[in-house]
Scaffold this active site. Sequence first.
Site, PDB file in Angstrom:
ATOM      1  N   PRO A 163       0.840  -1.203   0.000  1.00 22.72           N
ATOM      2  CA  PRO A 163       0.000   0.000   0.000  1.00 22.72           C
ATOM      3  C   PRO A 163       0.877   1.256   0.000  1.00 22.72           C
ATOM      4  CG  PRO A 163      -0.633  -1.508   1.754  1.00 22.72           C
ATOM      5  CD  PRO A 163       0.668  -1.995   1.199  1.00 22.72           C
ATOM      6  N   ARG A 175      14.872  -2.669  -5.276  1.00 22.34           N
ATOM      7  CA  ARG A 175      13.479  -2.773  -5.698  1.00 22.34           C
ATOM      8  C   ARG A 175      13.410  -2.979  -7.209  1.00 22.34           C
ATOM      9  NH1 ARG A 175      10.392  -0.305  -1.795  1.00 22.34           N
ATOM     10  NH2 ARG A 175       8.742  -1.610  -2.630  1.00 22.34           N
TER      11      ARG A 175
END
Length: 267
Positions: free
Chosen positions: A2, A257
Amino acid sequence: MPELPEVETIVRAVKPYAEGKKIQAIRSDTPRLFRECKSFGAVKKAVEGKRIIALERIGKNIVFRLDGEYDLWLHLMMSGSLLTGREAGKETYIRMEIELDNGKKILFRDIRKFGRVRLVEKIDTSMRLGPDALVVSFSQFAYIIQRKKKAVKTVLLDQSLVCGIGNIYADEILWYAGVMPLRNTDSLSMEEIKKIYKYMNTVLSAAIRVAGTSFRDYRKPDGSEGGYFAARKVYQRTGEACAKDGALIQRTIIAQRGTHFCPAHQL
Ligand SMILES: [Zn+2]
């Protein structure tokens, strides 16, 4: 995970439900959730009987402003979500239950147990979060960007510089801005910084309008799915054609990432 739009969506949905109510009881069978607190007992003692003055989003945190000495900060981390108006028994993976004085409940659901609760003293300034991505002014943003000499994506992800942007929206913002995620921030022109700032606002606002990115375990508090994921331009579209120029989207790793970009129009 989120990000700002998802957390904002959750806060907007839960706000009318929570604000002004007292916390009757807090329950949890997941001590890990309170790993940054003294103990769950300490949290219980600090929040039970306190009124929720306001529910806010700060970066990716959900902040219960209480009328006591502490505020309750909740970070959803990888897979957390807040649910309202449901019976605890019907849901799985409920890690925390906040019962309000009107008998209603706010449930924290988290499959992977990465979520985190913190008790933050009202005068505590140790949280070290940068200004919120939707609030930061252009001059402040330009200053932050220029001060750091790092890959632009790394800077966008650093919550101590600007808070609220995570992996999905960092990739989306840079795709729109036409900037390569690996570009060092000291090589960016003012024009490029302006574009990043502009698209940071438009991408995050657009995502809030469609209620976040329904991704993996994210759900809105009423259990429905958000709608940004289908509209995304680059995130997890490796090998697909860029919507602007047809070049194939590539993937690399930045700041540990997965990072997605178009090799043709992102410079
Ligand atoms: Zn392209």
